[in-house]
Design a protein around this motif. Structure first.
Motif, PDB file in Angstrom:
ATOM      1  N   LEU A  21       0.826  -1.203   0.000  1.00  0.00           N
ATOM      2  CA  LEU A  21       0.000   0.000   0.000  1.00  0.00           C
ATOM      3  C   LEU A  21       0.864   1.258   0.000  1.00  0.00           C
ATOM      4  O   LEU A  21       0.524   2.256  -0.636  1.00  0.00           O
ATOM      5  N   ALA A  22       2.007   1.226   0.645  1.00  0.00           N
ATOM      6  CA  ALA A  22       2.929   2.370   0.605  1.00  0.00           C
ATOM      7  C   ALA A  22       3.362   2.628  -0.835  1.00  0.00           C
ATOM      8  O   ALA A  22       3.381   3.774  -1.293  1.00  0.00           O
ATOM      9  N   ASP A  23       3.686   1.570  -1.558  1.00  0.00           N
ATOM     10  CA  ASP A  23       4.075   1.733  -2.961  1.00  0.00           C
ATOM     11  C   ASP A  23       2.922   2.280  -3.797  1.00  0.00           C
ATOM     12  O   ASP A  23       3.119   3.119  -4.677  1.00  0.00           O
ATOM     13  N   TRP A  24       1.692   1.800  -3.521  1.00  0.00           N
ATOM     14  CA  TRP A  24       0.525   2.268  -4.267  1.00  0.00           C
ATOM     15  C   TRP A  24       0.333   3.762  -4.058  1.00  0.00           C
ATOM     16  O   TRP A  24       0.164   4.515  -5.023  1.00  0.00           O
ATOM     17  N   ARG A  33       9.289   6.772  -0.749  1.00  0.00           N
ATOM     18  CA  ARG A  33       9.584   6.310   0.613  1.00  0.00           C
ATOM     19  C   ARG A  33      10.638   7.240   1.211  1.00  0.00           C
ATOM     20  O   ARG A  33      11.636   7.534   0.560  1.00  0.00           O
ATOM     21  N   ARG A  34      10.390   7.704   2.416  1.00  0.00           N
ATOM     22  CA  ARG A  34      11.324   8.632   3.045  1.00  0.00           C
ATOM     23  C   ARG A  34      12.712   8.021   3.146  1.00  0.00           C
ATOM     24  O   ARG A  34      13.716   8.711   2.986  1.00  0.00           O
ATOM     25  N   ASP A  35      12.775   6.725   3.373  1.00  0.00           N
ATOM     26  CA  ASP A  35      14.068   6.054   3.495  1.00  0.00           C
ATOM     27  C   ASP A  35      14.899   6.164   2.216  1.00  0.00           C
ATOM     28  O   ASP A  35      16.112   6.073   2.256  1.00  0.00           O
ATOM     29  N   PRO A  56       7.238   5.254   6.232  1.00  0.00           N
ATOM     30  CA  PRO A  56       7.004   6.678   6.013  1.00  0.00           C
ATOM     31  C   PRO A  56       7.179   7.023   4.537  1.00  0.00           C
ATOM     32  O   PRO A  56       8.160   6.644   3.913  1.00  0.00           O
ATOM     33  N   ILE A  57       6.185   7.725   3.981  1.00  0.00           N
ATOM     34  CA  ILE A  57       6.282   8.198   2.609  1.00  0.00           C
ATOM     35  C   ILE A  57       6.132   9.716   2.613  1.00  0.00           C
ATOM     36  O   ILE A  57       5.423  10.280   3.448  1.00  0.00           O
ATOM     37  N   VAL A  58       6.834  10.360   1.681  1.00  0.00           N
ATOM     38  CA  VAL A  58       6.874  11.824   1.667  1.00  0.00           C
ATOM     39  C   VAL A  58       6.740  12.372   0.259  1.00  0.00           C
ATOM     40  O   VAL A  58       7.063  11.706  -0.724  1.00  0.00           O
TER      41      VAL A  58
END
Length: 128
Positions: A21-24, A33-35, A56-58
């Protein structure tokens, strides 16, 4: 904090498959992705974050809020009590895996979509 007892910090979104879901959402919002932007590591041991930690996404431009995609064991069952609105292309979001919950009609001037895990959000046409 002036006179208010609180101020907005981050947006958190629960997900059973938080990595996917983060990738979506990164694709949908143009986030990363913040990383990927910093050498983010756990404060305790300077090792990379475990895959079961929230992601974490930004917004790479710095204008949007930090979002945490948080792993939870249960699926979404009922309507969101809190949702967010986006300016965007409904057809492109549907093609990317969102589902239509309610299309724009005589009562509403936006589309209500759900992400691949059922989290609802409203899509408004970009202003010209």
């Amino acid at each position: 904090m002036a006179d208010a007892p609180a101020r907005f910090k981050d947006l958190c979104l629960d997900a059973r498959d938080h990595q996917t879901l983060a990738d979506w959402w990164c694709t949908a919002l143009g986030y990363v992705r913040r990383d990927a932007l910093e050498d983010a590591a756990t404060p305790e041991d300077d090792e990379p974050r475990p895959t079961d930690w929230p992601v974490p996404i930004v917004d790479p431009t710095g204008s949007g809020p930090l979002m945490w995609i948080v792993p939870v064991p249960e699926p979404k069952i009922v309507k969101n009590r809190l949702h967010f609105d986006v300016l965007g292309d409904t057809a492109a979001l549907l093609a990317a895996g969102a589902t239509m919950v309610r299309a724009q009609d005589d009562e509403i001037e936006w589309d209500v979509l759900a992400d691949p895990e059922g989290n609802e959000f409203c899509v408004f046409a970009p202003e010209d």
